[in-house]
Structures are given as structure tokens and as C-alpha cells.
Design a protein around this motif. Structure first.
Motif, mmCIF file in Angstrom:
data_model
loop_
_atom_site.group_PDB
_atom_site.id
_atom_site.type_symbol
_atom_site.label_atom_id
_atom_site.label_comp_id
_atom_site.label_asym_id
_atom_site.label_seq_id
_atom_site.Cartn_x
_atom_site.Cartn_y
_atom_site.Cartn_z
ATOM 1 N N PRO A 18 0.840 -1.205 0.000
ATOM 2 C CA PRO A 18 0.000 0.000 0.000
ATOM 3 C C PRO A 18 0.875 1.255 0.000
ATOM 4 O O PRO A 18 1.953 1.266 0.581
ATOM 5 C CB PRO A 18 -0.774 -0.151 1.312
ATOM 6 N N LEU A 19 0.393 2.310 -0.654
ATOM 7 C CA LEU A 19 1.251 3.458 -0.986
ATOM 8 C C LEU A 19 1.276 4.549 0.091
ATOM 9 O O LEU A 19 1.635 5.705 -0.175
ATOM 10 C CB LEU A 19 0.815 4.033 -2.323
ATOM 11 N N THR A 20 0.931 4.172 1.319
ATOM 12 C CA THR A 20 0.838 5.153 2.412
ATOM 13 C C THR A 20 2.139 5.929 2.606
ATOM 14 O O THR A 20 2.143 7.170 2.627
ATOM 15 C CB THR A 20 0.471 4.432 3.721
ATOM 16 N N ASN A 21 3.265 5.226 2.716
ATOM 17 C CA ASN A 21 4.562 5.900 2.942
ATOM 18 C C ASN A 21 4.909 6.826 1.776
ATOM 19 O O ASN A 21 5.400 7.947 1.973
ATOM 20 C CB ASN A 21 5.683 4.869 3.102
ATOM 21 N N ILE A 22 4.644 6.347 0.566
ATOM 22 C CA ILE A 22 5.023 7.125 -0.617
ATOM 23 C C ILE A 22 4.186 8.400 -0.700
ATOM 24 O O ILE A 22 4.709 9.495 -0.977
ATOM 25 C CB ILE A 22 4.844 6.288 -1.900
ATOM 26 N N ALA A 23 2.897 8.278 -0.404
ATOM 27 C CA ALA A 23 2.022 9.463 -0.426
ATOM 28 C C ALA A 23 2.469 10.473 0.625
ATOM 29 O O ALA A 23 2.581 11.676 0.350
ATOM 30 C CB ALA A 23 0.573 9.052 -0.191
ATOM 31 N N LEU A 24 2.765 9.983 1.826
ATOM 32 C CA LEU A 24 3.209 10.888 2.903
ATOM 33 C C LEU A 24 4.513 11.583 2.513
ATOM 34 O O LEU A 24 4.691 12.776 2.759
ATOM 35 C CB LEU A 24 3.390 10.091 4.199
#
Ligand code: RIB
Ligand code: CA
Length: 307
Positions: free
Chosen positions: A127-133
Motif C-alpha cells: 500500500p502506498l501510504t509511505n510514498i504518499a506521505l
């Protein structure tokens, strides 16, 4: 081939580990700056423990590991059964031999990118949570990112809902933020992942080969294949491996440019990727690849790690 500076964001996860093994087998192609973890296949601390144990087993405690988000931006984590109770069932790992770095994943990625003399590539296997943050908190990194290669999404398939793939489904808001960021994105959707497989003969070969990496691969892939065996499959898709294969052998892939938007909610649509082909679109979607070639290269890579 020009050596890439690479960051891997993942949720190990059997196929995440296979992608990491493929990376480690090719130091001539990648300078691996570090690996960050995020909630996905299992809780963030569990997938981090899985990664630390794997790198300890491989003798690669030199690789920096940074812990990331414990949940999606808005939605709750939904650990997946396909990876077992630990998220990486099927192998008897040693205790972790080292700790994550003190800074969190977003800080670690920001520092690695801004301190790099060259642009950095990100392989996003979760899931792209870290990348979005990262992109939202530190937009200055955008011009120093070569591209983000994402295992995620689908054109007209699904493994969570009819048209939703897990990594996007788990954090659709983060995925939309990444798609809107303007950074070049390469998507490896479910469609292209099916060209990136292991089979029963591969698994037997690794189980019978009494070497370190082969034993790890045989144990993990034998467990991971269980899901497909129950459904009568004879080939088993190693989803995340497609990203590293693309970075190594882009000429063996076919795709198209376009745009991608993510449906954030809906009983039947949460995490659906609406991919629209168009000239000049900054999202490149992979659709086909040379299956036999990729399978042979993966077999070679595991042998190389044990050479
Ligand atoms: O849908 C496949 C993706 O979900 C892969 O990244 C796998 O590791 C799981 O996280
Ligand atoms: Ca993954």
C-alpha cells in the motif's frame, strides 16, 4: 546498463521477499539505498520483523531498514491470509540480528533522495501510504525521483473486489495522491504480474538444493503456492517481482502511457484503478511480458545468490 539508486517500500510478504532477492542478485544494476516497511499484508511491526529476520538470514544486516506507517491514511489495515499468520509463513527464520534505523520511513526516504547525487528510483511493493506521505510532506523530492514502479492496480481484474487489487484497495487515498503527484509512475497491475511466475518444478528444485537462498525460496514459495494449489493452478504469480523484473529487463515488457485515478470507496469499487490510455500520460501501465524469459532469470538469480 546504468546502475540505479533504489529504495524499496514493502510489506513482506512472500512476493516482496522474492523482489528483494532479485534486487540483491543484481548489484551491478542497483545500489540499494534502503528498505522501508508499511502496514499491508500484516501489521507494520510484523512485516518489519519479517524483513529483519530475512536480511539477517541472508547476512545482509548492512541494508538500512526504516519503519513506516502503521495504517492507511484513513482506512484500517486488513492483513491478508494468503501470507499466513506471520505474513511470511513457510520458513524457520533466525531472530533479527539488527534494528531498524531510528528515523521513520518517510524521513529516511526523504534524506536518501535529497542526499543522493543522482535521481532515485522507488519500487513500491505495498500500500502506498509511505510514498504518499513522502510526496505530500516533502514535495521537493519529486524532481529527484527517477520514477516510482508500483505493483498495484488492474485494468479489468481484481483480487480484493471484482476490479480492485490489494495494494490500492488497502489505501486508495494514498494511491490517488501518488497518481496525482506528477512524478513518473510505472504500474505493474495484476495483468502483467501473471507473466511473473514460479511453478512446481521451480519449487522442487529449490527444496532439493541444500543452499541458503534456495532453501529460503523453496520454503516461502511452497507455502505461497498453497493458495493457488487449492484452486488447481500450476503456476503461481509472484506479484511484486514484476517491478524489479521491469527495472532489469524493460525491453521484455509491453505497456502504454496514460492516466490513472483511484476510486476511494464503494462496496464494489473501493480501490478500483481507472486507467485511461492517452498520448503523453505520465503513468505507464505494463500489460504483457516474456514469461519464460523472466522465469529463467529468476531461477538464475537465486542460483547466483548461492554461488
Ligand atoms: O495484490 C498483490 C499485492 O498484495 C502484493 O504486493 C502482495 O505482497 C500483497 O501485498
Ligand atoms: Ca507486497
Amino acid at each position: 546498463m546504468k546502475k540505479r539508486k533504489l529504495l524499496i517500500d514493502c510489506d513482506p510478504g512472500h512476493d516482496d521477499i522474492m523482489a528483494i532477492l532479485m534486487t540483491l542478485a543484481h548489484p551491478e544494476a542497483f545500489e540499494l539505498l534502503g528498505i522501508t516497511t508499511v502496514a499491508g499484508n500484516n501489521h507494520m511491526r510484523q512485516v518489519t520483523d519479517n524483513l529483519l529476520r530475512t536480511l539477517t538470514y541472508l547476512g545482509r544486516t548492512d541494508i538500512p531498514v526504516a519503519m513506516g506507517s502503521e495504517s492507511a491514511l484513513i482506512l484500517d489495515p486488513e492483513p491478508q491470509d494468503a501470507h499466513g499468520k506471520t505474513g511470511l509463513d513457510g520458513f524457520d527464520f533466525p531472530e533479527p540480528g539488527f534494528l531498524p534505523v531510528p528515523e521513520g520511513a518517510v524521513e529516511f526516504m526523504k534524506n536518501a533522495i535529497m542526499n543522493s547525487t543522482e535521481k532515485v528510483t522507488i519500487a513500491a511493493l505495498a500500500p502506498l501510504t509511505n510514498i504518499a506521505l513522502l510526496l505530500l510532506a516533502y514535495p521537493e523530492v519529486k524532481e529527484k525521483i527517477e520514477e516510482i514502479v508500483i505493483m498495484g492496480g488492474s485494468v479489468c481484474r481484481g483480487n480484493m473486489l471484482a476490479r480492485s487489487e490489494f495494494n490500492i484497495y488497502a489505501d486508495p487515498h494514498a494511491a490517488e495522491a501518488v497518481m496525482r503527484s506528477g512524478v513518473r509512475v510505472v504500474i505493474a497491475p495484476l495483468e502483467v504480474c501473471d507473466y511473473c511466475i514460479v511453478n512446481e518444478e521451480d519449487i522442487r528444485y529449490w527444496q532439493n538444493k541444500k543452499t541458503k537462498t534456495a532453501q529460503l525460496c523453496g520454503g516461502l514459495m511452497n507455502f505461497f503456492a498453497g493458495y493457488g494449489r487449492q484452486r488447481g493452478w500450476s503456476e503461481f504469480t509472484v506479484f511484486d517481482l514484476a517491478t524489479i523484473m521491469y527495472l532489469l529487463y524493460p525491453e521484455r515488457f509491453e505497456g502504454f502511457d496514460g492516466t490513472c485515478h483511484v476510486v476511494p470507496d464503494g462496496a464494489y469499487t473501493r480501490g478500483m484503478t481507472v486507467i485511461d490510455p492517452c498520448e503523453g500520460g505520465h503513468i505507464h501501465t505494463l500489460m504483457k511480458a516474456d514469461k519464460a524469459f523472466l522465469n529463467a532469470r529468476f531461477r538464475e538469480a537465486i542460483d547466483l545468490l548461492d554461488a
